[in-house]
Scaffold this motif. Structure first.
Motif, PDB file in Angstrom:
ATOM      1  N   LEU A 135      37.635  55.411  32.483  1.00  0.00           N
ATOM      2  CA  LEU A 135      38.663  54.425  32.896  1.00  0.00           C
ATOM      3  C   LEU A 135      39.964  54.850  31.815  1.00  0.00           C
ATOM      4  O   LEU A 135      41.005  54.761  32.402  1.00  0.00           O
ATOM      5  CB  LEU A 135      38.506  53.207  32.536  1.00  0.00           C
ATOM      6  N   MET A 136      39.786  55.000  30.936  1.00  0.00           N
ATOM      7  CA  MET A 136      40.942  55.388  29.896  1.00  0.00           C
ATOM      8  C   MET A 136      41.706  56.611  30.557  1.00  0.00           C
ATOM      9  O   MET A 136      42.925  56.585  30.480  1.00  0.00           O
ATOM     10  CB  MET A 136      40.753  55.335  28.346  1.00  0.00           C
ATOM     11  N   SER A 137      40.951  57.441  30.677  1.00  0.00           N
ATOM     12  CA  SER A 137      41.674  59.092  31.160  1.00  0.00           C
ATOM     13  C   SER A 137      42.223  58.506  32.533  1.00  0.00           C
ATOM     14  O   SER A 137      43.343  58.933  32.832  1.00  0.00           O
ATOM     15  CB  SER A 137      40.289  59.933  31.547  1.00  0.00           C
ATOM     16  N   TRP A 138      41.692  57.660  33.518  1.00  0.00           N
ATOM     17  CA  TRP A 138      42.375  57.457  34.681  1.00  0.00           C
ATOM     18  C   TRP A 138      43.489  56.616  34.621  1.00  0.00           C
ATOM     19  O   TRP A 138      44.532  56.846  35.096  1.00  0.00           O
ATOM     20  CB  TRP A 138      41.206  56.553  35.596  1.00  0.00           C
ATOM     21  N   LEU A 139      43.630  55.831  33.673  1.00  0.00           N
ATOM     22  CA  LEU A 139      44.761  55.217  33.404  1.00  0.00           C
ATOM     23  C   LEU A 139      46.021  55.792  32.884  1.00  0.00           C
ATOM     24  O   LEU A 139      47.160  55.511  33.172  1.00  0.00           O
ATOM     25  CB  LEU A 139      44.434  53.882  32.116  1.00  0.00           C
ATOM     26  N   LEU A 167      61.194  58.662  25.193  1.00  0.00           N
ATOM     27  CA  LEU A 167      60.807  57.750  23.982  1.00  0.00           C
ATOM     28  C   LEU A 167      59.337  58.013  23.781  1.00  0.00           C
ATOM     29  O   LEU A 167      58.922  57.585  22.699  1.00  0.00           O
ATOM     30  CB  LEU A 167      61.145  56.272  24.070  1.00  0.00           C
ATOM     31  N   SER A 168      58.547  58.562  24.696  1.00  0.00           N
ATOM     32  CA  SER A 168      56.930  58.840  24.224  1.00  0.00           C
ATOM     33  C   SER A 168      56.768  59.343  23.302  1.00  0.00           C
ATOM     34  O   SER A 168      55.663  59.300  22.929  1.00  0.00           O
ATOM     35  CB  SER A 168      56.492  58.890  25.702  1.00  0.00           C
ATOM     36  N   GLY A 169      57.551  60.294  22.915  1.00  0.00           N
ATOM     37  CA  GLY A 169      57.047  61.071  21.646  1.00  0.00           C
ATOM     38  C   GLY A 169      57.366  60.401  20.015  1.00  0.00           C
ATOM     39  O   GLY A 169      56.797  60.695  19.293  1.00  0.00           O
ATOM     40  N   ASP A 170      58.137  59.323  20.348  1.00  0.00           N
ATOM     41  CA  ASP A 170      58.094  58.338  19.127  1.00  0.00           C
ATOM     42  C   ASP A 170      56.778  57.583  18.824  1.00  0.00           C
ATOM     43  O   ASP A 170      56.192  57.102  19.581  1.00  0.00           O
ATOM     44  CB  ASP A 170      59.451  57.317  19.430  1.00  0.00           C
ATOM     45  N   PRO A 171      56.437  57.652  17.583  1.00  0.00           N
ATOM     46  CA  PRO A 171      55.242  57.075  17.107  1.00  0.00           C
ATOM     47  C   PRO A 171      54.913  55.561  17.467  1.00  0.00           C
ATOM     48  O   PRO A 171      54.097  55.123  17.869  1.00  0.00           O
ATOM     49  CB  PRO A 171      55.047  57.428  15.670  1.00  0.00           C
ATOM     50  N   VAL A 172      56.107  54.822  17.268  1.00  0.00           N
ATOM     51  CA  VAL A 172      55.875  53.654  17.512  1.00  0.00           C
ATOM     52  C   VAL A 172      55.935  53.401  19.179  1.00  0.00           C
ATOM     53  O   VAL A 172      55.083  52.394  19.351  1.00  0.00           O
ATOM     54  CB  VAL A 172      57.472  52.737  16.966  1.00  0.00           C
ATOM     55  N   ILE A 173      56.673  53.911  19.863  1.00  0.00           N
ATOM     56  CA  ILE A 173      56.619  53.669  21.392  1.00  0.00           C
ATOM     57  C   ILE A 173      55.025  54.140  21.835  1.00  0.00           C
ATOM     58  O   ILE A 173      54.568  53.474  22.719  1.00  0.00           O
ATOM     59  CB  ILE A 173      57.605  54.393  22.183  1.00  0.00           C
ATOM     60  N   GLN A 174      54.631  55.162  21.343  1.00  0.00           N
ATOM     61  CA  GLN A 174      53.237  55.759  21.598  1.00  0.00           C
ATOM     62  C   GLN A 174      52.227  54.943  21.212  1.00  0.00           C
ATOM     63  O   GLN A 174      51.317  54.550  21.997  1.00  0.00           O
ATOM     64  CB  GLN A 174      52.917  57.234  20.864  1.00  0.00           C
ATOM     65  N   ALA A 175      52.389  54.288  20.256  1.00  0.00           N
ATOM     66  CA  ALA A 175      51.429  53.047  19.654  1.00  0.00           C
ATOM     67  C   ALA A 175      51.650  51.943  20.642  1.00  0.00           C
ATOM     68  O   ALA A 175      50.365  51.305  21.173  1.00  0.00           O
ATOM     69  CB  ALA A 175      51.782  52.474  18.430  1.00  0.00           C
ATOM     70  N   VAL A 176      52.699  51.487  21.144  1.00  0.00           N
ATOM     71  CA  VAL A 176      52.747  50.463  22.083  1.00  0.00           C
ATOM     72  C   VAL A 176      52.070  50.901  23.582  1.00  0.00           C
ATOM     73  O   VAL A 176      51.442  50.023  24.074  1.00  0.00           O
ATOM     74  CB  VAL A 176      54.215  49.982  22.643  1.00  0.00           C
ATOM     75  N   ILE A 177      52.196  52.114  23.835  1.00  0.00           N
ATOM     76  CA  ILE A 177      51.682  52.631  25.403  1.00  0.00           C
ATOM     77  C   ILE A 177      50.101  52.599  25.146  1.00  0.00           C
ATOM     78  O   ILE A 177      49.506  52.096  25.972  1.00  0.00           O
ATOM     79  CB  ILE A 177      52.247  53.912  25.537  1.00  0.00           C
ATOM     80  N   THR A 178      49.767  53.347  23.902  1.00  0.00           N
ATOM     81  CA  THR A 178      48.269  53.098  23.772  1.00  0.00           C
ATOM     82  C   THR A 178      47.607  51.809  23.636  1.00  0.00           C
ATOM     83  O   THR A 178      46.353  51.547  24.347  1.00  0.00           O
ATOM     84  CB  THR A 178      48.002  54.023  22.489  1.00  0.00           C
ATOM     85  N   ASP A 179      48.182  50.859  23.034  1.00  0.00           N
ATOM     86  CA  ASP A 179      47.868  49.485  23.030  1.00  0.00           C
ATOM     87  C   ASP A 179      47.686  48.771  24.182  1.00  0.00           C
ATOM     88  O   ASP A 179      46.739  48.101  24.875  1.00  0.00           O
ATOM     89  CB  ASP A 179      48.560  48.706  22.086  1.00  0.00           C
ATOM     90  N   GLU A 180      48.775  49.022  25.344  1.00  0.00           N
ATOM     91  CA  GLU A 180      48.742  48.652  26.567  1.00  0.00           C
ATOM     92  C   GLU A 180      47.725  49.345  27.503  1.00  0.00           C
ATOM     93  O   GLU A 180      46.929  48.627  28.257  1.00  0.00           O
ATOM     94  CB  GLU A 180      50.074  48.940  27.268  1.00  0.00           C
ATOM     95  N   LEU A 181      47.304  50.380  27.367  1.00  0.00           N
ATOM     96  CA  LEU A 181      46.282  51.065  28.067  1.00  0.00           C
ATOM     97  C   LEU A 181      45.061  50.619  27.786  1.00  0.00           C
ATOM     98  O   LEU A 181      44.109  50.419  28.483  1.00  0.00           O
ATOM     99  CB  LEU A 181      46.403  52.683  27.984  1.00  0.00           C
TER     100      LEU A 181
END
Length: 97
Positions: free
Chosen positions: A47-51, A8-22
């Motif tokens: 730090l973002m790159s490491w995460l 699902l990581s290609g889905d823009p909604v899922i990607q937004a959730v992952i980005t917000d979490e990071l």
């Protein structure tokens, strides 16, 4: 977790959730460690790159488990120190008391 990260990581909604979490994890790390006191944007960027690295490596480990938890931890810590060393004195910050 694996489905969200692999399929699902290609889905823009899922990607937004992952980005917000990071982004939130980075904010917490900067706040709780004092790393946010470093001037400029290099430490937050490192730090973002490491995460992202840790997230990717954990998905790999969960999928294949071709290395141990200890090796996983050592790679993650080594990558953090490697990412921060060019932009700050990590030996002074993380020195044992």
């Amino acid at each position: 977790m694996l489905a969200a990260n692999r399929v699902l990581s290609g889905d823009p909604v899922i990607q937004a959730v992952i980005t917000d979490e990071l982004t939130e994890l980075r904010r917490r790390l900067l706040h709780s460690t004092g790393l946010g006191d470093a001037p400029g944007e290099l430490v937050p960027a490192a730090l973002m790159s490491w995460l992202v690295f840790v997230r990717t490596l954990c998905v790999e480990w969960l999928t294949h488990q071709t290395f141990s938890r200890t090796e996983l931890r050592e790679m993650c810590v080594g990558a953090l120190l490697g990412a921060l060393r060019p932009v700050m004195d990590v030996d002074g910050v993380f020195a044992a008391d």
